[in-house]
Design an enzyme around this catalytic site. Structure first.
Site, mmCIF file in Angstrom:
data_model
loop_
_atom_site.group_PDB
_atom_site.id
_atom_site.type_symbol
_atom_site.label_atom_id
_atom_site.label_comp_id
_atom_site.label_asym_id
_atom_site.label_seq_id
_atom_site.Cartn_x
_atom_site.Cartn_y
_atom_site.Cartn_z
ATOM 1 N N ASN A 102 0.654 -1.193 -0.079
ATOM 2 C CA ASN A 102 0.029 0.121 -0.192
ATOM 3 C C ASN A 102 0.943 1.388 0.068
ATOM 4 O O ASN A 102 1.862 1.208 0.607
ATOM 5 C CB ASN A 102 -0.841 0.013 1.253
ATOM 6 C CG ASN A 102 -1.967 -1.148 1.180
ATOM 7 O OD1 ASN A 102 -2.334 -1.780 0.219
ATOM 8 N ND2 ASN A 102 -2.379 -1.520 2.280
ATOM 9 N N HIS A 119 5.985 -0.389 -2.726
ATOM 10 C CA HIS A 119 5.456 0.593 -3.705
ATOM 11 C C HIS A 119 5.635 1.737 -3.488
ATOM 12 O O HIS A 119 4.733 2.766 -4.406
ATOM 13 C CB HIS A 119 4.083 -0.081 -4.025
ATOM 14 C CG HIS A 119 3.867 -1.418 -4.466
ATOM 15 N ND1 HIS A 119 2.921 -2.129 -4.704
ATOM 16 C CD2 HIS A 119 5.037 -2.227 -4.865
ATOM 17 C CE1 HIS A 119 2.982 -3.246 -5.316
ATOM 18 N NE2 HIS A 119 4.302 -3.442 -5.229
ATOM 19 N N THR A 188 -4.255 -9.439 0.273
ATOM 20 C CA THR A 188 -3.394 -9.234 -0.950
ATOM 21 C C THR A 188 -3.756 -10.229 -2.067
ATOM 22 O O THR A 188 -4.143 -11.271 -1.338
ATOM 23 C CB THR A 188 -2.227 -8.922 -0.612
ATOM 24 O OG1 THR A 188 -1.534 -8.920 -2.104
ATOM 25 C CG2 THR A 188 -1.466 -10.284 0.008
#
Length: 243
Positions: A102, A119, A188
């Site tokens: 996230n 990320h 996920t």
């Protein structure tokens, strides 16, 4: 393995590694990347908004998209799932590690510190010349594309399609999952690699891997135990010490 055994394994584990995805933040009202493509943005492909090529072609449009997501993230609050993971970190101390896919910063806002953001982070931007990372201005003061204190244009500090994950963050995550007694995979889909392969490494080395997700994922067959729950309710059940 049943729930009682999963609780016992987590309770006795010296080293715990956690991977989280969009399902954790969904309970805070943050849409996934594709779910956020509504209204004006529905006509764009993901690659039109989140790739180096798109940014070179139209940085103003890309920043307009990310500025909207930035405002959404700031309006959101950490949920019980985020808070329970911060509690687990306090219990396990140096033996805890959290890797998140996230980009909303909610884990840190909930108190998690032993954390890598695989990320990137929507609350920051990266100097295009020096690579330095700086916090974004408040939404009402944000002009896009933003300029760094060095006077250079900045890009969103996120990993785009076609880019590699930050090497140091991925290496830290790989080491933590390889050494973990228990790995948790929460919210996920398990479709995005290399992050999806982290917990498999724990299982391959003899550790216990527990999935918390309302639906089956690509990783489900590789799990030791599965909880078909949302992140917050699944973690609450797993951390319940009363049984």
């Amino acid at each position: 393995m049943d729930l009682h055994e999963a609780r016992a394994a987590l309770r006795s584990a010296r080293r715990v590694a956690v991977l989280t995805g969009a399902g954790v933040s969904a309970e805070s009202g943050i849409p996934t990347f594709r779910d956020a493509q509504t209204g004006h943005w529905a006509r764009f492909r993901p690659e039109d908004l989140a790739s180096p090529e798109a940014y070179r072609r139209d940085p103003e449009m890309v920043w307009e998209w990310y500025a909207g997501r930035y405002r959404d993230v700031l309006r959101a609050e950490p949920n019980e799932g985020h808070r329970l993971l911060a509690r687990l970190e306090r219990e396990k101390g140096d033996g805890f590690f959290l890797a998140t896919q996230n980009v909303d910063g909610l884990h840190a806002r909930a108190g998690s510190t032993r954390l890598v953001e695989l990320h990137g982070n929507l609350l920051t931007a990266r100097d295009e010349v020096t690579g330095e990372v700086f916090p974004l201005a408040a939404p009402d003061a944000l002009s896009t594309p933003p300029v760094s204190p060095n006077g250079n244009r900045m890009r969103p500090n996120v990993v785009w399609f076609g880019e590699f994950l930050p090497e140091d963050a991925l290496e830290a995550a790989e080491d933590a999952f390889a050494a973990a007694d228990v790995a948790l995979v929460i919210g996920t889909s398990g479709a995005v690699y290399p992050a999806a392969g982290l917990a498999v490494e724990t299982r391959n080395r003899g550790g216990t891997v527990i999935e918390i997700n309302p639906t089956e994922t690509e990783l489900t067959p590789r799990m030791t135990f599965r909880l078909r729950e949302t992140a917050s309710s699944g973690l609450a059940a797993l951390l319940d010490s009363g049984s």
